[in-house]
Design an enzyme around this catalytic site. Structure first.
Site, PDB file in Angstrom:
ATOM      1  N   ILE A  18      19.129  12.042 -51.918  1.00  0.00           N
ATOM      2  CA  ILE A  18      20.640  13.490 -51.778  1.00  0.00           C
ATOM      3  C   ILE A  18      21.518  12.721 -52.024  1.00  0.00           C
ATOM      4  CG2 ILE A  18      21.817  15.110 -50.249  1.00  0.00           C
ATOM      5  CD1 ILE A  18      19.186  15.085 -48.330  1.00  0.00           C
ATOM      6  N   GLY A  88      19.494   6.689 -45.018  1.00  0.00           N
ATOM      7  CA  GLY A  88      18.657   7.311 -43.314  1.00  0.00           C
ATOM      8  C   GLY A  88      17.527   6.990 -43.947  1.00  0.00           C
ATOM      9  N   TYR A 151      14.181  10.909 -34.630  1.00  0.00           N
ATOM     10  CA  TYR A 151      14.742  11.701 -35.714  1.00  0.00           C
ATOM     11  C   TYR A 151      15.639  12.782 -35.025  1.00  0.00           C
ATOM     12  CZ  TYR A 151      15.947  13.260 -40.590  1.00  0.00           C
ATOM     13  OH  TYR A 151      17.135  13.780 -41.569  1.00  0.00           O
ATOM     14  N   PRO A 181      20.919  19.778 -43.641  1.00  0.00           N
ATOM     15  CA  PRO A 181      19.951  20.603 -44.580  1.00  0.00           C
ATOM     16  C   PRO A 181      18.928  20.699 -43.836  1.00  0.00           C
ATOM     17  CG  PRO A 181      21.153  18.589 -45.124  1.00  0.00           C
ATOM     18  CD  PRO A 181      21.366  18.486 -44.006  1.00  0.00           C
ATOM     19  N   GLY A 182      17.765  21.903 -44.355  1.00  0.00           N
ATOM     20  CA  GLY A 182      16.681  21.587 -43.746  1.00  0.00           C
ATOM     21  C   GLY A 182      15.816  21.099 -44.848  1.00  0.00           C
ATOM     22  N   TYR A 183      14.242  21.055 -44.927  1.00  0.00           N
ATOM     23  CA  TYR A 183      14.240  20.124 -45.402  1.00  0.00           C
ATOM     24  C   TYR A 183      14.157  19.804 -47.264  1.00  0.00           C
ATOM     25  CZ  TYR A 183      10.411  20.637 -41.359  1.00  0.00           C
ATOM     26  OH  TYR A 183      10.099  19.948 -40.319  1.00  0.00           O
TER      27      TYR A 183
HETATM   28  P1  NDP Z   1      15.966   9.246 -49.602  1.00  0.00           P
HETATM   29  O1  NDP Z   1      14.710   8.519 -49.059  1.00  0.00           O
HETATM   30  O2  NDP Z   1      15.229  10.081 -50.679  1.00  0.00           O
HETATM   31  O3  NDP Z   1      17.455   7.873 -49.461  1.00  0.00           O
HETATM   32  C1  NDP Z   1      17.547   7.907 -48.391  1.00  0.00           C
HETATM   33  C2  NDP Z   1      18.921   7.027 -49.029  1.00  0.00           C
HETATM   34  O4  NDP Z   1      18.959   6.341 -47.697  1.00  0.00           O
HETATM   35  C3  NDP Z   1      18.863   5.666 -49.825  1.00  0.00           C
HETATM   36  O5  NDP Z   1      19.321   5.504 -50.827  1.00  0.00           O
HETATM   37  C4  NDP Z   1      18.029   4.734 -48.497  1.00  0.00           C
HETATM   38  O6  NDP Z   1      18.412   3.266 -49.830  1.00  0.00           O
HETATM   39  C5  NDP Z   1      19.497   4.852 -48.299  1.00  0.00           C
HETATM   40  N1  NDP Z   1      19.328   4.288 -47.088  1.00  0.00           N
HETATM   41  C6  NDP Z   1      18.530   4.632 -45.369  1.00  0.00           C
HETATM   42  N2  NDP Z   1      18.243   3.182 -44.852  1.00  0.00           N
HETATM   43  C7  NDP Z   1      19.367   2.714 -45.006  1.00  0.00           C
HETATM   44  C8  NDP Z   1      20.281   1.554 -44.934  1.00  0.00           C
HETATM   45  N3  NDP Z   1      20.143   0.703 -43.314  1.00  0.00           N
HETATM   46  N4  NDP Z   1      21.365   0.941 -45.146  1.00  0.00           N
HETATM   47  C9  NDP Z   1      21.872   0.874 -46.117  1.00  0.00           C
HETATM   48  N5  NDP Z   1      21.216   2.093 -46.894  1.00  0.00           N
HETATM   49  C10 NDP Z   1      19.603   2.720 -46.420  1.00  0.00           C
HETATM   50  O7  NDP Z   1      15.901  10.154 -48.703  1.00  0.00           O
HETATM   51  P2  NDP Z   1      17.095  11.619 -48.736  1.00  0.00           P
HETATM   52  O8  NDP Z   1      17.791  11.276 -49.434  1.00  0.00           O
HETATM   53  O9  NDP Z   1      15.947  12.784 -48.526  1.00  0.00           O
HETATM   54  O10 NDP Z   1      18.227  11.806 -47.057  1.00  0.00           O
HETATM   55  C11 NDP Z   1      19.661  10.929 -47.007  1.00  0.00           C
HETATM   56  C12 NDP Z   1      19.768  11.938 -45.431  1.00  0.00           C
HETATM   57  O11 NDP Z   1      19.690  12.903 -45.910  1.00  0.00           O
HETATM   58  C13 NDP Z   1      19.725  11.237 -44.387  1.00  0.00           C
HETATM   59  O12 NDP Z   1      20.208  11.239 -43.885  1.00  0.00           O
HETATM   60  C14 NDP Z   1      17.688  12.194 -44.114  1.00  0.00           C
HETATM   61  O13 NDP Z   1      18.206  11.730 -42.697  1.00  0.00           O
HETATM   62  C15 NDP Z   1      18.867  13.268 -44.781  1.00  0.00           C
HETATM   63  N6  NDP Z   1      18.196  14.697 -44.704  1.00  0.00           N
HETATM   64  C16 NDP Z   1      17.246  14.179 -45.331  1.00  0.00           C
HETATM   65  C17 NDP Z   1      16.324  16.251 -45.931  1.00  0.00           C
HETATM   66  C18 NDP Z   1      15.188  15.696 -46.311  1.00  0.00           C
HETATM   67  O14 NDP Z   1      14.061  16.724 -46.274  1.00  0.00           O
HETATM   68  N7  NDP Z   1      14.788  15.082 -47.145  1.00  0.00           N
HETATM   69  C19 NDP Z   1      16.671  16.857 -44.576  1.00  0.00           C
HETATM   70  C20 NDP Z   1      17.720  16.719 -43.671  1.00  0.00           C
HETATM   71  C21 NDP Z   1      18.495  15.947 -43.705  1.00  0.00           C
HETATM   72  P3  NDP Z   1      17.748   2.220 -50.092  1.00  0.00           P
HETATM   73  O15 NDP Z   1      15.997   1.961 -49.238  1.00  0.00           O
HETATM   74  O16 NDP Z   1      17.519   2.184 -51.610  1.00  0.00           O
HETATM   75  O17 NDP Z   1      18.378   1.218 -49.747  1.00  0.00           O
END
Ligand code: NDP
Length: 252
Positions: A18, A88, A151, A181-183
């Site tokens: 995202i 996240g 979570y 967002p949802g999933y």
């Molecule tokens: P991804 O796993 O695809 O990407 C997560 C991103 O967060 C990566 O770029 C990762 O970078 C980064 N990240 C994770 N932990 C850390 C940290 N401690 N410090 C810095 N960067 C970090 O997840 P999504 O894109 O799906 O999720 C993005 C956000 O959207 C999250 O907050 C998630 O909870 C939220 N969300 C997602 C949903 C889904 O269904 N996918 C639904 C609703 C909300 P790297 O690991 O390379 O450092």
């Protein structure tokens, strides 16, 4: 398409999923985007593709690293106008199997991971009388999710933080909102589907677990979440603060 010309955006977790889609959409709308994350190579690749102007390496759970990353971004591209707290991960289990450490981890990345960059930029935003803070929370921040208590608890806390800061910044030119967002079709859900398949579920059944309650009948696309962020950063959203914008279906 909203013009965000010349505005400097910082997107945490911008290396994939995202966050990457948000970086690309903000860039497309004219903003100068810095992405932050832990993986230097992945971030550099996004910049190489022209989806962001630059990157900083920072773990959002580490306030010193975030402060350093923000200083680096400001020195390179100017004060931060938009902050998107997106980084996240998801951790869950049936409630009796959850451990305090799971809650600590989820609070570290979602609550402190939002708090640290907000604290690093909000003073400058209020001084300049302009800023947009967007937290990527979740529908799990608005209602309970079975087997995802750590979570969901942390995402509820994120929404509480958004609403509280929005009250304190009201009238200052700074808005603070959550996108819920949802999933969404990213590695985060892909990993969960793979784990379900490893436990013996078919791919179709695993996917249906995430889509059966969704009116669209499919996972949300990262680009659909990104558009909501572009809107909240746009001049037309100046009067929107403390809101939770659901992308998907909140349901009962
Ligand atoms: P991804 O796993 O695809 O990407 C997560 C991103 O967060 C990566 O770029 C990762 O970078 C980064 N990240 C994770 N932990 C850390 C940290 N401690 N410090 C810095 N960067 C970090 O997840 P999504 O894109 O799906 O999720 C993005 C956000 O959207 C999250 O907050 C998630 O909870 C939220 N969300 C997602 C949903 C889904 O269904 N996918 C639904 C609703 C909300 P790297 O690991 O390379 O450092």
């Amino acid at each position: 398409m909203a013009s965000l010309q010349g505005r400097h955006a910082l997107v945490t977790g911008g290396g994939r999923g995202i966050g990457r889609a948000i970086a690309a959409a903000l860039t497309q709308a004219g903003a100068v985007v810095t992405i932050a994350g832990r993986n230097d190579k992945a971030l550099a690749e996004v910049v190489g593709q022209g989806e962001a102007a630059g990157h900083v390496v920072a773990d959002v759970t580490d306030s010193k690293a975030v402060d350093g990353g923000v200083r680096q971004a400001v020195a390179a591209r100017g004060p931060i106008d938009f902050l998107v707290a997106n980084a996240g991960t998801a951790k869950g289990a049936p409630f009796p199997k959850t451990t305090p450490d799971m809650y600590r981890d989820m609070f570290a990345v979602h609550v402190l991971g939002m708090l640290h960059p907000v604290q690093a930029v909000i003073g400058g935003m209020t001084e300049r009388g302009f800023g947009r803070i967007v937290a990527i929370a979740s529908i799990a921040g608005l209602k309970g999710y079975a087997n995802m208590a750590p979570y969901s608890t942390a995402k509820h806390a994120m929404v509480g933080l958004v609403r509280s800061i929005a009250l304190e910044t009201a009238g200052s030119g700074v808005t603070v909102n959550a996108v819920c967002p949802g999933y969404v079709d990213t590695d985060l859900i892909g990993g969960a589907i793979d784990r379900m398949i490893a436990k013996g579920m078919s791919r179709e059944a695993a996917l249906a677990h995430f889509t059966s309650d969704v009116p669209a009948g499919r996972l949300t696309r990262p680009e659909e979440v990104a558009e909501a962020v572009v809107y909240l950063c746009s001049p037309n959203a100046a009067a929107v603060t403390g809101s939770t914008l659901v992308i998907g279906a909140e349901g009962p």
